[in-house]
Motif scaffolding. Structure first.
Motif, PDB file in Angstrom:
ATOM      1  N   SER A   1       3.514  67.476 -82.111  1.00 46.45           N
ATOM      2  CA  SER A   1       4.207  67.952 -80.659  1.00 46.45           C
ATOM      3  C   SER A   1       3.559  69.293 -80.196  1.00 46.45           C
ATOM      4  O   SER A   1       3.431  69.681 -79.100  1.00 46.45           O
ATOM      5  CB  SER A   1       5.494  67.881 -80.965  1.00 46.45           C
ATOM      6  N   ALA A   2       3.356  70.268 -81.325  1.00 48.50           N
ATOM      7  CA  ALA A   2       2.718  71.625 -81.042  1.00 48.50           C
ATOM      8  C   ALA A   2       1.804  71.870 -82.043  1.00 48.50           C
ATOM      9  O   ALA A   2       2.157  72.844 -83.140  1.00 48.50           O
ATOM     10  CB  ALA A   2       4.081  72.704 -80.893  1.00 48.50           C
ATOM     11  N   PRO A   3       0.661  71.423 -82.069  1.00 49.28           N
ATOM     12  CA  PRO A   3      -0.351  71.676 -83.185  1.00 49.28           C
ATOM     13  C   PRO A   3      -0.842  73.148 -83.217  1.00 49.28           C
ATOM     14  O   PRO A   3      -1.125  73.559 -84.351  1.00 49.28           O
ATOM     15  CB  PRO A   3      -1.575  70.696 -82.697  1.00 49.28           C
ATOM     16  N   PHE A   4      -0.658  74.056 -81.900  1.00 45.33           N
ATOM     17  CA  PHE A   4      -1.162  75.333 -82.097  1.00 45.33           C
ATOM     18  C   PHE A   4      -0.290  76.195 -82.181  1.00 45.33           C
ATOM     19  O   PHE A   4      -0.613  77.406 -81.914  1.00 45.33           O
ATOM     20  CB  PHE A   4      -2.080  75.522 -80.902  1.00 45.33           C
ATOM     21  N   ALA A   5       1.115  75.952 -82.100  1.00 43.64           N
ATOM     22  CA  ALA A   5       2.080  76.811 -82.123  1.00 43.64           C
ATOM     23  C   ALA A   5       2.547  77.472 -83.578  1.00 43.64           C
ATOM     24  O   ALA A   5       1.907  76.814 -84.684  1.00 43.64           O
ATOM     25  CB  ALA A   5       3.464  76.274 -81.647  1.00 43.64           C
ATOM     26  N   LEU A   6       3.262  78.654 -83.828  1.00 47.14           N
ATOM     27  CA  LEU A   6       3.501  78.988 -84.982  1.00 47.14           C
ATOM     28  C   LEU A   6       4.388  77.890 -85.687  1.00 47.14           C
ATOM     29  O   LEU A   6       5.178  77.262 -85.279  1.00 47.14           O
ATOM     30  CB  LEU A   6       4.228  80.332 -85.057  1.00 47.14           C
ATOM     31  N   PRO A   7       4.153  77.756 -87.103  1.00 51.64           N
ATOM     32  CA  PRO A   7       4.904  76.750 -87.702  1.00 51.64           C
ATOM     33  C   PRO A   7       6.214  77.179 -87.981  1.00 51.64           C
ATOM     34  O   PRO A   7       6.919  78.363 -88.150  1.00 51.64           O
ATOM     35  CB  PRO A   7       4.213  76.889 -89.208  1.00 51.64           C
ATOM     36  N   ARG A   8       7.152  76.281 -87.733  1.00 50.12           N
ATOM     37  CA  ARG A   8       8.528  76.182 -87.626  1.00 50.12           C
ATOM     38  C   ARG A   8       9.274  76.112 -89.269  1.00 50.12           C
ATOM     39  O   ARG A   8       9.939  76.553 -89.612  1.00 50.12           O
ATOM     40  CB  ARG A   8       9.321  75.494 -86.950  1.00 50.12           C
ATOM     41  N   SER A   9       8.320  75.236 -89.805  1.00 50.60           N
ATOM     42  CA  SER A   9       8.762  74.900 -91.246  1.00 50.60           C
ATOM     43  C   SER A   9       7.639  74.680 -92.302  1.00 50.60           C
ATOM     44  O   SER A   9       6.648  74.122 -91.653  1.00 50.60           O
ATOM     45  CB  SER A   9       9.649  73.756 -91.313  1.00 50.60           C
ATOM     46  N   LEU A  10       7.704  74.728 -93.432  1.00 47.77           N
ATOM     47  CA  LEU A  10       6.378  74.406 -94.130  1.00 47.77           C
ATOM     48  C   LEU A  10       7.112  73.282 -95.075  1.00 47.77           C
ATOM     49  O   LEU A  10       8.174  73.311 -95.775  1.00 47.77           O
ATOM     50  CB  LEU A  10       5.942  75.518 -94.961  1.00 47.77           C
ATOM     51  N   THR A  11       6.090  72.401 -95.721  1.00 46.02           N
ATOM     52  CA  THR A  11       6.285  71.576 -96.673  1.00 46.02           C
ATOM     53  C   THR A  11       5.201  71.140 -97.681  1.00 46.02           C
ATOM     54  O   THR A  11       3.893  71.222 -97.332  1.00 46.02           O
ATOM     55  CB  THR A  11       6.807  70.022 -95.977  1.00 46.02           C
ATOM     56  N   LEU A  12       5.669  70.599 -98.821  1.00 46.97           N
ATOM     57  CA  LEU A  12       4.391  70.029 -99.566  1.00 46.97           C
ATOM     58  C   LEU A  12       4.246  68.732 -99.517  1.00 46.97           C
ATOM     59  O   LEU A  12       3.397  67.999-100.501  1.00 46.97           O
ATOM     60  CB  LEU A  12       4.797  70.492-101.097  1.00 46.97           C
ATOM     61  N   GLU A  13       4.822  67.922 -98.631  1.00 46.34           N
ATOM     62  CA  GLU A  13       4.675  66.719 -98.540  1.00 46.34           C
ATOM     63  C   GLU A  13       3.274  66.023 -98.389  1.00 46.34           C
ATOM     64  O   GLU A  13       2.890  64.871 -98.762  1.00 46.34           O
ATOM     65  CB  GLU A  13       5.684  66.043 -97.518  1.00 46.34           C
ATOM     66  N   ASN A  14       2.618  66.864 -97.612  1.00 40.05           N
ATOM     67  CA  ASN A  14       1.173  66.335 -97.083  1.00 40.05           C
ATOM     68  C   ASN A  14       0.252  66.318 -98.512  1.00 40.05           C
ATOM     69  O   ASN A  14      -0.432  65.232 -98.819  1.00 40.05           O
ATOM     70  CB  ASN A  14       0.503  67.353 -96.231  1.00 40.05           C
ATOM     71  N   PHE A  15       0.560  67.421 -99.665  1.00 37.60           N
ATOM     72  CA  PHE A  15      -0.029  67.338-100.925  1.00 37.60           C
ATOM     73  C   PHE A  15       0.435  66.168-101.758  1.00 37.60           C
ATOM     74  O   PHE A  15      -0.381  65.802-102.385  1.00 37.60           O
ATOM     75  CB  PHE A  15       0.111  68.644-101.251  1.00 37.60           C
ATOM     76  N   VAL A  16       1.472  65.751-101.776  1.00 35.12           N
ATOM     77  CA  VAL A  16       2.180  64.900-102.440  1.00 35.12           C
ATOM     78  C   VAL A  16       1.564  63.568-101.930  1.00 35.12           C
ATOM     79  O   VAL A  16       1.175  62.535-102.786  1.00 35.12           O
ATOM     80  CB  VAL A  16       3.736  64.908-102.367  1.00 35.12           C
TER      81      VAL A  16
END
Length: 279
Positions: free
Chosen positions: A45-60
Motif C-alpha cells: 500500500s505504501a512502500p516508500f512511506a515511513l513504517p507504521r509497524s515492524l514485524t519478524l514474520e518475514n524472517f520466520v
C-alpha cells in the motif's frame, strides 16, 4: 573578513555535498533493512512511506518456508574455497613475478593482466561445453573454477605492486641466513603482505558471494543453489512475489558483505595504498 566568509562558505558547501552523497548511497540499504521488517500490507500500500509497524514474520517465513540456510551454506562453501585458492595462487604468482628474476617475467605478468579485458559472457558457452564433457556440470567446482580464473588477474596485480614495494635487501638477508624460496615466501612475504591479503579477500568476497552468472549457468539442482539464485524462490505463480520475505532474504544475503566491508575497510585502504606506491 571576506576571506573568512569565502572559506566558511566553501566548507559548508563541501560538507553539504558529502552529506548528500552519503544519504544517496545509504538510503537504499537503510530502506531495504526497514522493508525486511515491515508487513506485506504496508509494502503493497505504501512502500516508500515511513513504517507504521515492524514485524519478524518475514524472517520466520524465509527460515521455515524456504531453503535459504542451504543456499547460504552453498555460497559460504564456494566463497571459502574460491577465496583460499585466489589468495594462494595470486600471492605465489606475484612473488615469482616481482621477486624472482627470470626471462619472461614481464611477459608473464602481461599475460595475466589480459584476463582483466575478458568479459564473463564470452566464456560461458566454451566453459559449459568443457564442463559437460568432463562431468562438472551441477557441481560446486564448476562455479569455483571460473571465479578463481576471473579474479586472479586483479589479485595478482595487487600483490605484484605490493611485493615490488618490499626492499630486495630483506630477501637477500634471508638468503644469506640460509632461508629457502618457500621459507622466504611463507615467513617473510606473507606476514608483510597481511593488509594486501585482507584487501584481496574483501574485494573478491563481494564478487564471489554475489555471483549470479556462473551459478545460474552451471548449477541445476536445488541442493547446490547459491543465495543469489535462491532468491528466485520467492517469486510465486504468475510472477507474484512475497515482498516482505523477499526483502528479508535480500537483507540476509547482503549482511556478510556489509560485515566484511566495514570490518576490513581500514585494512583495505592501507593495502591498496601500499600497493600503489611503487609499480
Amino acid at each position: 573578513m571576506r576571506y573568512y566568509l569565502i572559506k566558511r562558505t566553501k566548507r559548508v558547501l563541501y560538507w553539504s555535498l558529502m552529506a548528500a552523497f552519503l544519504l544517496i548511497q545509504a538510503y537504499p540499504i537503510l530502506w531495504l533493512l526497514l522493508a525486511a521488517f515491515r508487513p506485506n500490507i504496508e509494502l503493497l500500500s505504501a512502500p516508500f512511506a515511513l513504517p507504521r509497524s515492524l514485524t519478524l514474520e518475514n524472517f520466520v517465513t524465509i527460515f521455515t518456508k524456504s531453503h535459504i540456510l542451504t543456499y547460504i551454506k552453498n555460497s559460504a562453501i564456494i566463497s571459502f574455497f574460491s577465496l583460499s585458492f585466489i589468495v594462494l595462487f595470486s600471492s605465489m604468482a606475484a612473488f615469482a613475478i616481482a621477486k624472482m628474476k627470470f626471462q619472461g617475467n614481464r611477459a608473464l605478468y602481461r599475460y595475466f593482466l589480459i584476463g582483466l579485458t575478458i568479459p564473463y559472457s564470452v566464456t560461458l558457452i566454451p566453459l559449459f561445453t568443457m564442463f559437460a564433457k568432463i562431468g562438472l556440470i551441477d557441481t560446486r567446482i564448476s562455479v569455483i573454477l571460473p571465479l578463481l580464473a576471473f579474479q586472479l588477474p586483479v589479485s595478482i596485480m595487487l600483490f605484484v605492486n605490493f611485493y615490488r614495494f618490499i626492499p630486495d635487501e630483506i630477501i637477500e638477508a634471508a638468503v644469506i641466513d640460509g632461508c629457502g624460496i618457500f621459507g622466504i615466501y611463507g615467513r617473510i612475504m606473507i606476514p608483510l603482505s597481511l593488509n594486501t591479503i585482507l584487501t584481496v579477500l574483501a574485494m573478491n568476497f563481494i564478487t564471489v558471494w554475489n555471483d549470479y552468472t556462473f551459478s545460474l549457468v552451471f548449477i541445476n539442482s536445488a541442493e547446490l543453489k547459491t543465495i543469489s539464485i535462491g532468491l528466485q524462490d520467492f517469486i510465486g505463480p504468475r510472477g507474484l512475489k512475497d515482498w516482505g520475505a523477499t526483502y528479508a532474504a535480500i537483507a540476509l544475503s547482503i549482511l556478510p558483505t556489509l560485515l566484511i566491508y566495514f570490518s576490513l575497510n581500514s585494512r583495505m585502504t592501507a593495502g591498496m595504498t601500499l600497493g600503489a606506491v611503487k609499480s
